[in-house]
Design an enzyme around this catalytic site. Structure first.
Site, short mmCIF file in Angstrom:
data_model
loop_
_atom_site.label_atom_id
_atom_site.label_comp_id
_atom_site.label_asym_id
_atom_site.label_seq_id
_atom_site.Cartn_x
_atom_site.Cartn_y
_atom_site.Cartn_z
N GLU A 57 7.93 -79.40 29.52
CA GLU A 57 9.17 -80.00 30.01
C GLU A 57 9.25 -81.48 29.64
O GLU A 57 10.33 -82.00 29.36
CB GLU A 57 9.24 -79.87 31.55
CG GLU A 57 9.31 -78.44 32.06
CD GLU A 57 7.95 -77.82 32.30
OE1 GLU A 57 6.98 -78.17 31.58
OE2 GLU A 57 7.82 -76.98 33.20
N CYS A 80 5.73 -77.04 37.12
CA CYS A 80 4.66 -77.28 38.09
C CYS A 80 5.11 -78.22 39.20
O CYS A 80 6.03 -79.02 39.05
CB CYS A 80 3.41 -77.80 37.38
SG CYS A 80 3.62 -79.40 36.62
N CYS A 89 6.27 -81.44 36.85
CA CYS A 89 7.43 -81.26 35.97
C CYS A 89 8.70 -81.03 36.78
O CYS A 89 9.79 -81.38 36.34
CB CYS A 89 7.21 -80.09 35.03
SG CYS A 89 5.93 -80.45 33.82
N THR A 166 -19.15 -46.98 11.97
CA THR A 166 -19.07 -48.43 11.88
C THR A 166 -20.14 -49.02 10.97
O THR A 166 -20.10 -50.21 10.64
CB THR A 166 -19.26 -49.07 13.26
OG1 THR A 166 -20.53 -48.65 13.76
CG2 THR A 166 -18.17 -48.63 14.21
N ALA A 167 -21.14 -48.23 10.64
CA ALA A 167 -22.24 -48.72 9.81
C ALA A 167 -23.05 -47.52 9.34
O ALA A 167 -22.87 -46.40 9.86
CB ALA A 167 -23.14 -49.66 10.61
N SER A 173 -23.47 -52.64 7.31
CA SER A 173 -22.04 -52.45 7.55
C SER A 173 -21.15 -53.28 6.64
O SER A 173 -19.95 -53.32 6.80
CB SER A 173 -21.72 -52.76 9.01
OG SER A 173 -22.03 -54.11 9.27
N THR A 297 -23.06 -50.22 21.48
CA THR A 297 -23.61 -50.21 22.84
C THR A 297 -22.83 -51.12 23.77
O THR A 297 -22.38 -50.70 24.84
CB THR A 297 -25.10 -50.62 22.82
OG1 THR A 297 -25.78 -49.80 21.87
CG2 THR A 297 -25.73 -50.46 24.19
#
Ligand code: AOF
Ligand code: ZN
Length: 360
Positions: A57, A80, A89, A166-167, A173, A297
């Site tokens: 503002e 605020c 503000c 993923t790998a 990977s 994991t």
């Protein structure tokens, strides 16, 4: 229920776009945008650039000058009411002579929480709230999560082959997804207050986990390594690169004297750190958004524990075969009825890869 015009929507959409400009710099404060308009003419615009600096503002009022008198202020968050790092503000808007304030949503921050609206209304200003509230909440889902739930918004980033691997079995990977997807991840990291990973990933990949975006100002996210027994300290790259690093460990282990990292302990159960305690700790440190880049994991444990708000999945058009490692482990799904169905909130092509954003 307040009626809003098409012009109201237009100005609020503009304010939301202004707010978004601080996506990499405002935290731990929320992103906030403000437009001051006289009918269709915008006389002031502003956004909250960084914590400690002037609020949205203030910038907009400075630009509007005398033109603010009799104008409408559109703000993406309730103005605020508190003397924080800057004066309230709501008072600045009153002094400037604004006659109408349209706010997308109330600020749940305890020191504000409706108090800004009260100040404005008591001063005879017309206040309308709730315009584009869903967009405003989405913009600050991290800040809102920290204030309302006492924990950050948690995103888990995953990269997988077409067959969900993923790998390779040996952990290798590099690289499954393409360069465009890897660049895209940088923007997601940049929006987060913390990048979360586990000791296994640090040991396997020795990652840096910093944000590397050319010509873009980014507040470096805190790197958080969950390492109950502090067994990954030999991998130093996660402490290099100019961003802070926090290791979270078991209380039974004593941290070393290290100048290049911080240490904090949380309770653990059967050698696994209490993830709820980890997230509470991060919220206390002002972390709004956690971006997770970890192995099966930790990602699986976060999901199984109900801590995940969002999955960001890059799927590459490649097959790694049945010896590859799975996307997530420890979900404990044995029967069809236990399947975890997610909602796709965004899907798009990034280079050769498919990017999905999913929410539980
Ligand atoms: C507004 N306009 O542009 C912003 C607001 O760190 P401080 O002391 O400046 O205050 C931060 C709090 O103020 C923050 O937690 C949120 O509740 C509100 N942010 N309010 O009127 C703004 N950024
Ligand atoms: Zn303010």
């Amino acid at each position: 229920m307040t009626e809003f015009t098409a012009l109201d929507h237009q100005h609020m959409a503009h304010a939301l776009r202004l707010a978004e400009r601080a996506a990499y710099t405002a935290r731990p404060n929320p992103m906030v945008g403000c437009v001051i308009a006289r009918d269709e003419v915008v006389v002031g615009e502003g956004w909250h650039q960084r914590t400690g600096g002037p609020h949205a503002e203030v910038f907009a009022l400075r630009q509007a000058g005398e033109q603010a008198r009799g104008a409408t202020a559109y703000v993406t968050l309730e103005p605020c009411a508190h003397h924080g790092r800057t004066p309230p503000c709501a008072l600045a808007l009153i002094e400037a002579g604004v006659t109408r304030v349209v706010a997308a949503m109330r600020d749940p921050f305890p020191k504000v929480d409706g108090g800004g609206f009260v100040l404005l209304r008591d001063a005879g200003i017309e206040v309308a709230e709730g315009l584009m509230a869903a967009q405003a909440r989405e913009l600050n889902h991290g800040f809102l999560s920290r204030i309302e739930r006492g924990r950050p918004w948690v995103r888990v980033k995953l990269a997988a082959s077409l067959d969900g691997r993923t790998a390779m079995a040996d952990g290798r990977s590099k690289w499954i997804t393409g360069a465009a997807a890897r660049d895209d991840v940088q923007y997601w990291r940049a929006r987060a207050g913390a990048i979360l990973t586990g000791a296994a990933t640090v040991l396997a990949d020795d990652p840096v986990l910093t944000v590397r975006l050319a010509d873009t100002e980014v507040l470096p996210p805190l790197r958080v390594v969950l390492d109950a027994r502090l067994r990954s300290l030999e991998c130093a790259r996660v402490r290099e690169g100019g961003a802070p690093t926090l290791y979270v460990h078991d209380a039974a282990v004593s941290p070393p004297d290290a100048a290049d990292a911080e240490f904090a302990s949380v309770p653990s159960h059967d050698g696994r750190l209490d993830l709820g305690a980890v997230l509470a700790l991060l919220a206390e440190r002002g972390i709004n958004d956690v971006h997770t880049e970890a192995g099966a994991t930790l990602a699986g444990a976060l999901l199984a524990g109900g801590w995940v708000d969002e999955l960001l999945l890059y799927q590459a058009p490649t097959l790694l075969g049945e010896h590859g490692l799975p996307l997530l482990s420890g979900l404990g799904i044995h029967a069809m009825e236990q399947q975890r169905r997610l909602r796709v909130v965004d899907r798009r092509q990034v280079g050769e890869d498919l990017r999905l954003l999913l929410r539980p």
